[in-house]
Design a protein around this motif. Structure first.
Motif, PDB file in Angstrom:
ATOM      1  N   VAL A  34       0.818  -1.210   0.000  1.00 60.01           N
ATOM      2  CA  VAL A  34       0.000   0.000   0.000  1.00 60.01           C
ATOM      3  C   VAL A  34       0.856   1.266   0.000  1.00 60.01           C
ATOM      4  O   VAL A  34       0.338   2.369   0.126  1.00 60.01           O
ATOM      5  N   TYR A  35       2.147   1.101  -0.175  1.00 63.30           N
ATOM      6  CA  TYR A  35       3.046   2.246  -0.155  1.00 63.30           C
ATOM      7  C   TYR A  35       2.677   3.253  -1.246  1.00 63.30           C
ATOM      8  O   TYR A  35       2.671   4.462  -1.008  1.00 63.30           O
ATOM      9  N   SER A  36       2.333   2.779  -2.427  1.00 71.78           N
ATOM     10  CA  SER A  36       1.984   3.705  -3.509  1.00 71.78           C
ATOM     11  C   SER A  36       0.727   4.501  -3.157  1.00 71.78           C
ATOM     12  O   SER A  36       0.610   5.668  -3.522  1.00 71.78           O
ATOM     13  N   ASP A  37      -0.201   3.867  -2.429  1.00 66.70           N
ATOM     14  CA  ASP A  37      -1.388   4.597  -1.987  1.00 66.70           C
ATOM     15  C   ASP A  37      -1.014   5.708  -1.008  1.00 66.70           C
ATOM     16  O   ASP A  37      -1.554   6.815  -1.084  1.00 66.70           O
ATOM     17  N   GLU A  44      -1.739  14.298  -2.703  1.00 65.18           N
ATOM     18  CA  GLU A  44      -3.043  14.954  -2.572  1.00 65.18           C
ATOM     19  C   GLU A  44      -3.034  15.967  -1.419  1.00 65.18           C
ATOM     20  O   GLU A  44      -3.580  17.058  -1.546  1.00 65.18           O
ATOM     21  N   LEU A  45      -2.419  15.591  -0.314  1.00 64.74           N
ATOM     22  CA  LEU A  45      -2.346  16.509   0.826  1.00 64.74           C
ATOM     23  C   LEU A  45      -1.543  17.760   0.488  1.00 64.74           C
ATOM     24  O   LEU A  45      -1.872  18.858   0.944  1.00 64.74           O
ATOM     25  N   LEU A  46      -0.485  17.597  -0.301  1.00 66.70           N
ATOM     26  CA  LEU A  46       0.289  18.767  -0.723  1.00 66.70           C
ATOM     27  C   LEU A  46      -0.588  19.714  -1.543  1.00 66.70           C
ATOM     28  O   LEU A  46      -0.561  20.937  -1.347  1.00 66.70           O
ATOM     29  N   ASP A  47      -1.374  19.145  -2.449  1.00 68.21           N
ATOM     30  CA  ASP A  47      -2.290  19.965  -3.252  1.00 68.21           C
ATOM     31  C   ASP A  47      -3.331  20.653  -2.369  1.00 68.21           C
ATOM     32  O   ASP A  47      -3.627  21.829  -2.541  1.00 68.21           O
ATOM     33  N   ILE A  48      -3.876  19.893  -1.427  1.00 67.53           N
ATOM     34  CA  ILE A  48      -4.896  20.443  -0.529  1.00 67.53           C
ATOM     35  C   ILE A  48      -4.308  21.567   0.314  1.00 67.53           C
ATOM     36  O   ILE A  48      -4.935  22.609   0.498  1.00 67.53           O
ATOM     37  N   ARG A  49      -3.117  21.354   0.829  1.00 65.04           N
ATOM     38  CA  ARG A  49      -2.495  22.379   1.677  1.00 65.04           C
ATOM     39  C   ARG A  49      -2.291  23.675   0.903  1.00 65.04           C
ATOM     40  O   ARG A  49      -2.455  24.761   1.450  1.00 65.04           O
ATOM     41  N   GLU A  50      -1.961  23.573  -0.384  1.00 63.31           N
ATOM     42  CA  GLU A  50      -1.789  24.775  -1.199  1.00 63.31           C
ATOM     43  C   GLU A  50      -3.098  25.547  -1.335  1.00 63.31           C
ATOM     44  O   GLU A  50      -3.107  26.772  -1.345  1.00 63.31           O
TER      45      GLU A  50
END
Length: 99
Positions: A34-37, A44-50
């Protein structure tokens, strides 16, 4: 009151980044395929934080943004629960006792 919720959401997302960087969790994730997940979650979190700072300002005048932030907060809590479970399983697989 909005600022308190915003601070909690920012803190929750920061905590998720910390958990996603935890070595034992990453090692366990690789073993469980599940590492790729987890890597996708981090991206996704980086995008959300932006988008978060802009959204926190817009929520005052845009109800849909406020709802999105509320949904995001619940998603962050769910992700935290999942990562906690993974961390528990990682320790369990190494026979490490948690306090």
């Amino acid at each position: 009151m909005e600022a308190v919720g915003d601070a909690l959401l920012s803190a929750a997302i920061g905590l998720l980044f910390d958990k996603l960087a935890f070595t034992d969790l990453l090692d366990f994730a690789r073993q469980q395929w599940v590492y790729s997940d987890l890597k996708k979650w981090k991206i996704e979190l980086l995008d959300i934080r932006e988008e978060l700072n802009d959204a926190e300002d817009k929520q005052i005048t845009d109800r849909s943004v406020k709802e999105w932030l509320g949904n995001l907060k619940y998603m962050a809590y769910d992700m935290e629960d999942i990562l906690d479970e993974f961390t528990y399983e990682a320790y369990k697989s190494r026979n490490i006792k948690l306090i």
